[in-house]
Scaffold this motif. Structure first.
Motif, PDB file in Angstrom:
ATOM      1  N   MET A  50     -12.695   9.788  14.822  1.00 42.09           N
ATOM      2  CA  MET A  50     -12.679  11.263  15.010  1.00 42.09           C
ATOM      3  C   MET A  50     -12.979  12.158  13.842  1.00 42.09           C
ATOM      4  O   MET A  50     -13.150  13.383  13.873  1.00 42.09           O
ATOM      5  CB  MET A  50     -11.453  11.524  15.691  1.00 42.09           C
ATOM      6  CG  MET A  50     -11.047  11.053  17.009  1.00 42.09           C
ATOM      7  SD  MET A  50     -12.081  11.704  18.153  1.00 42.09           S
ATOM      8  CE  MET A  50     -11.488  13.328  18.461  1.00 42.09           C
ATOM      9  N   CYS A  51     -12.946  11.374  12.595  1.00 45.77           N
ATOM     10  CA  CYS A  51     -13.205  12.361  11.338  1.00 45.77           C
ATOM     11  C   CYS A  51     -13.290  11.353  10.418  1.00 45.77           C
ATOM     12  O   CYS A  51     -13.391  10.167  10.354  1.00 45.77           O
ATOM     13  CB  CYS A  51     -11.993  13.490  10.962  1.00 45.77           C
ATOM     14  SG  CYS A  51     -10.366  12.147  10.665  1.00 45.77           S
ATOM     15  N   GLU A  52     -13.728  12.011   9.195  1.00 43.02           N
ATOM     16  CA  GLU A  52     -13.741  11.156   7.843  1.00 43.02           C
ATOM     17  C   GLU A  52     -12.750  10.510   7.234  1.00 43.02           C
ATOM     18  O   GLU A  52     -11.664  11.171   7.103  1.00 43.02           O
ATOM     19  CB  GLU A  52     -14.757  11.829   6.918  1.00 43.02           C
ATOM     20  CG  GLU A  52     -16.217  12.165   7.200  1.00 43.02           C
ATOM     21  CD  GLU A  52     -17.094  10.949   7.462  1.00 43.02           C
ATOM     22  OE1 GLU A  52     -16.757  10.012   6.697  1.00 43.02           O
ATOM     23  OE2 GLU A  52     -17.876  10.825   8.401  1.00 43.02           O
ATOM     24  N   LYS A  53     -12.620   9.636   6.711  1.00 41.88           N
ATOM     25  CA  LYS A  53     -11.494   8.951   6.118  1.00 41.88           C
ATOM     26  C   LYS A  53     -11.281   9.685   4.764  1.00 41.88           C
ATOM     27  O   LYS A  53     -12.361  10.029   4.358  1.00 41.88           O
ATOM     28  CB  LYS A  53     -11.705   7.602   5.847  1.00 41.88           C
ATOM     29  CG  LYS A  53     -10.582   6.971   4.951  1.00 41.88           C
ATOM     30  CD  LYS A  53     -10.712   5.336   4.812  1.00 41.88           C
ATOM     31  CE  LYS A  53      -9.563   4.854   3.964  1.00 41.88           C
ATOM     32  NZ  LYS A  53     -10.046   3.413   3.712  1.00 41.88           N
ATOM     33  N   PRO A  54      -9.973  10.193   4.136  1.00 38.56           N
ATOM     34  CA  PRO A  54      -9.872  11.042   3.069  1.00 38.56           C
ATOM     35  C   PRO A  54     -10.282   9.908   2.016  1.00 38.56           C
ATOM     36  O   PRO A  54     -10.215   8.651   2.066  1.00 38.56           O
ATOM     37  CB  PRO A  54      -8.381  11.031   2.876  1.00 38.56           C
ATOM     38  CG  PRO A  54      -7.897  10.728   4.328  1.00 38.56           C
ATOM     39  CD  PRO A  54      -8.756  10.244   5.137  1.00 38.56           C
ATOM     40  N   THR A  55     -10.562  10.627   0.564  1.00 45.56           N
ATOM     41  CA  THR A  55     -11.405  10.071  -0.373  1.00 45.56           C
ATOM     42  C   THR A  55     -10.388   9.825  -1.591  1.00 45.56           C
ATOM     43  O   THR A  55     -10.681   9.410  -2.608  1.00 45.56           O
ATOM     44  CB  THR A  55     -12.646  10.858  -0.951  1.00 45.56           C
ATOM     45  OG1 THR A  55     -11.935  12.248  -1.191  1.00 45.56           O
ATOM     46  CG2 THR A  55     -13.574  10.975   0.075  1.00 45.56           C
ATOM     47  N   CYS A  56      -8.977   9.790  -1.125  1.00 48.59           N
ATOM     48  CA  CYS A  56      -8.087   9.754  -2.182  1.00 48.59           C
ATOM     49  C   CYS A  56      -6.892   8.884  -1.558  1.00 48.59           C
ATOM     50  O   CYS A  56      -6.811   8.678  -0.206  1.00 48.59           O
ATOM     51  CB  CYS A  56      -7.435  10.724  -2.926  1.00 48.59           C
ATOM     52  SG  CYS A  56      -6.617  11.901  -1.724  1.00 48.59           S
ATOM     53  N   ALA A  57      -5.884   8.331  -2.343  1.00 48.44           N
ATOM     54  CA  ALA A  57      -4.777   7.693  -1.825  1.00 48.44           C
ATOM     55  C   ALA A  57      -3.884   8.604  -1.523  1.00 48.44           C
ATOM     56  O   ALA A  57      -3.855   9.793  -1.723  1.00 48.44           O
ATOM     57  CB  ALA A  57      -4.187   6.729  -3.012  1.00 48.44           C
ATOM     58  N   GLY A  58      -3.042   8.323  -0.576  1.00 57.57           N
ATOM     59  CA  GLY A  58      -1.953   9.144  -0.186  1.00 57.57           C
ATOM     60  C   GLY A  58      -0.979   9.791  -1.164  1.00 57.57           C
ATOM     61  O   GLY A  58      -0.515  11.042  -0.903  1.00 57.57           O
ATOM     62  N   HIS A  79      -7.933  -2.299   9.172  1.00 61.91           N
ATOM     63  CA  HIS A  79      -7.446  -2.995   8.101  1.00 61.91           C
ATOM     64  C   HIS A  79      -6.274  -1.694   7.397  1.00 61.91           C
ATOM     65  O   HIS A  79      -6.787  -0.608   7.308  1.00 61.91           O
ATOM     66  CB  HIS A  79      -8.267  -2.735   6.738  1.00 61.91           C
ATOM     67  CG  HIS A  79      -7.905  -3.568   5.634  1.00 61.91           C
ATOM     68  ND1 HIS A  79      -7.347  -2.674   4.430  1.00 61.91           N
ATOM     69  CD2 HIS A  79      -7.513  -4.791   5.225  1.00 61.91           C
ATOM     70  CE1 HIS A  79      -6.584  -3.249   3.530  1.00 61.91           C
ATOM     71  NE2 HIS A  79      -6.824  -4.836   3.835  1.00 61.91           N
ATOM     72  N   SER A  80      -5.071  -2.111   7.358  1.00 63.38           N
ATOM     73  CA  SER A  80      -3.887  -1.457   6.966  1.00 63.38           C
ATOM     74  C   SER A  80      -3.788  -1.461   5.455  1.00 63.38           C
ATOM     75  O   SER A  80      -3.543  -2.836   4.799  1.00 63.38           O
ATOM     76  CB  SER A  80      -2.630  -1.732   7.574  1.00 63.38           C
ATOM     77  OG  SER A  80      -1.501  -1.105   6.973  1.00 63.38           O
ATOM     78  N   GLY A  81      -4.011  -0.400   4.627  1.00 57.68           N
ATOM     79  CA  GLY A  81      -3.518  -0.456   3.382  1.00 57.68           C
ATOM     80  C   GLY A  81      -2.104  -0.709   2.972  1.00 57.68           C
ATOM     81  O   GLY A  81      -1.999  -1.379   1.881  1.00 57.68           O
ATOM     82  N   ALA A  82      -1.397  -0.085   3.819  1.00 59.21           N
ATOM     83  CA  ALA A  82       0.181  -0.295   3.678  1.00 59.21           C
ATOM     84  C   ALA A  82       0.523  -1.648   3.618  1.00 59.21           C
ATOM     85  O   ALA A  82       1.342  -2.176   2.995  1.00 59.21           O
ATOM     86  CB  ALA A  82       0.826   0.647   4.436  1.00 59.21           C
ATOM     87  N   ALA A  83      -0.138  -2.390   4.847  1.00 63.76           N
ATOM     88  CA  ALA A  83       0.250  -3.668   4.929  1.00 63.76           C
ATOM     89  C   ALA A  83      -0.549  -4.795   4.138  1.00 63.76           C
ATOM     90  O   ALA A  83      -0.228  -5.890   4.138  1.00 63.76           O
ATOM     91  CB  ALA A  83       0.249  -4.317   6.527  1.00 63.76           C
ATOM     92  N   GLY A  84      -1.688  -4.167   3.664  1.00 66.43           N
ATOM     93  CA  GLY A  84      -2.592  -4.968   2.988  1.00 66.43           C
ATOM     94  C   GLY A  84      -3.491  -6.061   3.809  1.00 66.43           C
ATOM     95  O   GLY A  84      -3.784  -7.231   3.368  1.00 66.43           O
TER      96      GLY A  84
END
Length: 168
Positions: free
Chosen positions: A64-72, A115-120
């Motif tokens: 639905m949109c572009e992924k943000p270009t930075c970490a949370g 792919h979950s960055g939080a879960a790796g």
């Protein structure tokens, strides 16, 4: 499992609450919005930016949109400017409305793999669960913002769902 009407209800609630919090936050100056208030994301501004960042991460997984270009934890790289944050929030609320309006019962029964960055790792969960998570995450952090705004002397609206205009 939730029904499509629930997703649409929560999208309306999301917009209503964001309008309330952003209006209340606009009554404060930039220094007050950026003041470290001891919250997980420190300030009113940074917590609002985190909510937007997370919405973009999740909605990018639904194309639905572009992924943000930075970490949370780096959201001020994208939204250091209050006016840009407000404008991007309004655009995201439009995206969320469109996303929620598009669900059928079968869509909600499907699963999403990402792919979950939080879960790796790669995860797969039912869409209905992820929709619930997204709205729950927003509500959790908006509660933090509401508390910070109130402590700062601003007056956000009530948060009770049954008080939202147009609901039965």
């Amino acid at each position: 499992m939730i029904m499509p009407d629930h997703a649409r209800l929560m999208a309306r609630y999301n917009r209503w609450q964001n309008e309330s919090l952003y209006t209340a936050a606009a009554s404060l100056d930039q220094t007050a919005r950026l003041e470290d208030r001891g919250a997980f994301f420190r300030s009113i501004h940074e917590t609002l930016a985190h909510i937007l960042w997370a919405d973009r991460i999740w909605l990018s997984r639904f194309d639905m949109c572009e992924k943000p270009t930075c970490a949370g934890h780096e959201t001020l790289k994208l939204w250091a400017d209050w006016e840009v944050l407000k404008a991007d929030r309004m655009k995201m609320d439009d995206v969320i409305d469109k996303w929620a309006d598009g669900f059928s019962e079968s869509d909600l029964r499907d699963s999403l793999e990402w792919h979950s960055g939080a879960a790796g790792r790669i995860l797969s969960k039912p869409v209905w669960l992820l929709v619930t998570h997204i709205f729950n995450h927003q509500t959790h952090h908006r509660g933090q913002v509401h508390a910070m705004l109130t402590a700062a002397g601003a007056s956000p609206d009530d948060t009770d769902l049954f008080l939202m205009e147009g609901e039965a």
